[in-house]
Design an enzyme around this catalytic site. Sequence first.
Site, PDB file in Angstrom:
ATOM      1  N   ASP A  35       0.779  -1.246   0.000  1.00  0.00           N
ATOM      2  CA  ASP A  35       0.000   0.000   0.000  1.00  0.00           C
ATOM      3  C   ASP A  35       0.809   1.294   0.000  1.00  0.00           C
ATOM      4  OD1 ASP A  35      -1.544  -2.127   0.841  1.00  0.00           O
ATOM      5  OD2 ASP A  35      -2.159  -1.206   2.719  1.00  0.00           O
ATOM      6  N   GLU A 218     -10.446  -2.367   4.399  1.00  0.00           N
ATOM      7  CA  GLU A 218      -9.098  -1.863   4.684  1.00  0.00           C
ATOM      8  C   GLU A 218      -8.931  -0.472   4.084  1.00  0.00           C
ATOM      9  OE1 GLU A 218      -6.408  -5.823   5.144  1.00  0.00           O
ATOM     10  OE2 GLU A 218      -6.619  -5.183   3.074  1.00  0.00           O
TER      11      GLU A 218
HETATM   12  C1  FRU Z   1      -3.882  -3.610   2.837  1.00  0.00           C
HETATM   13  C2  FRU Z   1      -3.233  -4.055   4.135  1.00  0.00           C
HETATM   14  C3  FRU Z   1      -3.571  -3.094   5.243  1.00  0.00           C
HETATM   15  C4  FRU Z   1      -2.422  -3.281   6.191  1.00  0.00           C
HETATM   16  C5  FRU Z   1      -1.275  -3.504   5.253  1.00  0.00           C
HETATM   17  C6  FRU Z   1      -0.211  -4.428   5.776  1.00  0.00           C
HETATM   18  O1  FRU Z   1      -3.245  -4.090   1.687  1.00  0.00           O
HETATM   19  O2  FRU Z   1      -3.628  -5.376   4.447  1.00  0.00           O
HETATM   20  O3  FRU Z   1      -4.826  -3.311   5.838  1.00  0.00           O
HETATM   21  O4  FRU Z   1      -2.224  -2.157   6.998  1.00  0.00           O
HETATM   22  O5  FRU Z   1      -1.810  -4.040   4.061  1.00  0.00           O
HETATM   23  O6  FRU Z   1       0.896  -4.447   4.927  1.00  0.00           O
END
Ligand code: FRU
Length: 464
Positions: A35, A218
């Site tokens: 992300d 998320e």
């Molecule tokens: C989304 C996610 C978020 C988390 C991160 C961990 O892709 O699962 O919810 O903070 O990636 O890398």
Amino acid sequence: MTTSFPITAAGSAIDSTPTLRPSAHFTAERAWLNDPNGLIQYKGVYHLFFQTNPHGTTWGDISWGHATSTDLVTWTEQDVAIPCTPEEMAFSGSAVVDSRNTAGFADQERGETALVAIYTSAQRATGDGPAIQSQSLAFSLDDGATWSRYAGNPVLDIGSEEFRDPKVFWYGGDDGHWVMVLVEAVERTVAVYTSPDLINWTLASRFGPAHAVGGVWECPDLFPLIVEGTGETRWVLVVSLNPGGIAGGSGAQYFVGDFDGRTFVAERLTDSPHLTDYDWLDYGRDYYAAVSFDNVADGRRLMVGWASNWQYANETPTAPWRSAMSLVREVTLVRSGDGRHRLVQRAVLPADRGAVRVFETTVPCGPDDLTTLAVHGEGDERLLVIVDGRERTISCDRTVSGDTGFHPDFPSVDRAPIPEECGDQLDLQIIVDAMIVEVFAAGGLVTFTEQVFPRSNYDRVSSV
Ligand code: FRU
């Protein structure tokens, strides 16, 4: 154009996939990436932080990587900003300029201003007891170059194992307050908290479950936009979910409504219990965890997504890097004839296109029209863009796009409805940058983001 076929060699010193590395889509030099985090412009510099594994090319040891740019297409990777520790990984979050020094991190007499990152402290699973996710702060007093964790972390802990991805912004003027949106992932809710100082947080409201709930929620974002051609403001709430996305696996949806600083209310048609203003941010397989920049000087709302999908993200055939960001997209809001609001997305393109290819065309989409365009290089590997006026759909077919065999979920045909306002002509912009194809249709009302791994990089579009 010659290319060598990608060989996965995690940790190898040799970039075995040089021609697959995009130029205007950010990739980490030698690491895993997921992300986008902490997107912010400060003193003319755009900062892109990102989820990374500094020790490898698969997900793990999650830390905040860092890259900077002045034009949104040429990125320079910087040192890791927030490293993982033996106790915690630094999951997704956002960054703000604390120009009022509400948290007190800056010595204002020395002219300091603090940039503050709000991230999720993801406790490492130890086997004894739950691994809690809470919200923490890190700050920079040197314009984002180096970061320190706040000694009072965490600042928001409800004892949950699925509570993450804080997006923070300032609401109102001098007597305003901080707002944090974050997910209660398993409940499929976005929680809204407020704070005077980034340190003390109070629950204000919750939104959800709503629209797509086939996976955990998320990476939320919440921002205002003026509806084009009117003076009216609407708020857009973006929520990623995994799985349960429109194309399968990870996807991102958005809701349009109002926000009064504490509560987001999505719009509904009069007399209908159903939400009306929602849609998918992208109809392809590879646009996830998209969030927007804060503090952009010219007021544009600029978003970036992670151009991958959790279904196969750890197995895509590149080395010694894995995954790219999308291009930066400017988003605006329009009102359709039926009163619904839709996001329009436009890619920020390099002035000097370099290796980025941009193809633009308009194709008929009346009741008898069927058009297939092939995006390809040498050989017969191709991504097909199919505009079917009979079904009124646009599809992207990557089943014969190159190497698709590294994961059974990768080959796909993804479909979106042609918006009504198009009538019988559909404009298409197809952007190709090595292993990423982004399609913007209907002036940006519909987009697809797709990874491809061809032997010969795509450099042309033919009609078939
Ligand atoms: C989304 C996610 C978020 C988390 C991160 C961990 O892709 O699962 O919810 O903070 O990636 O890398």
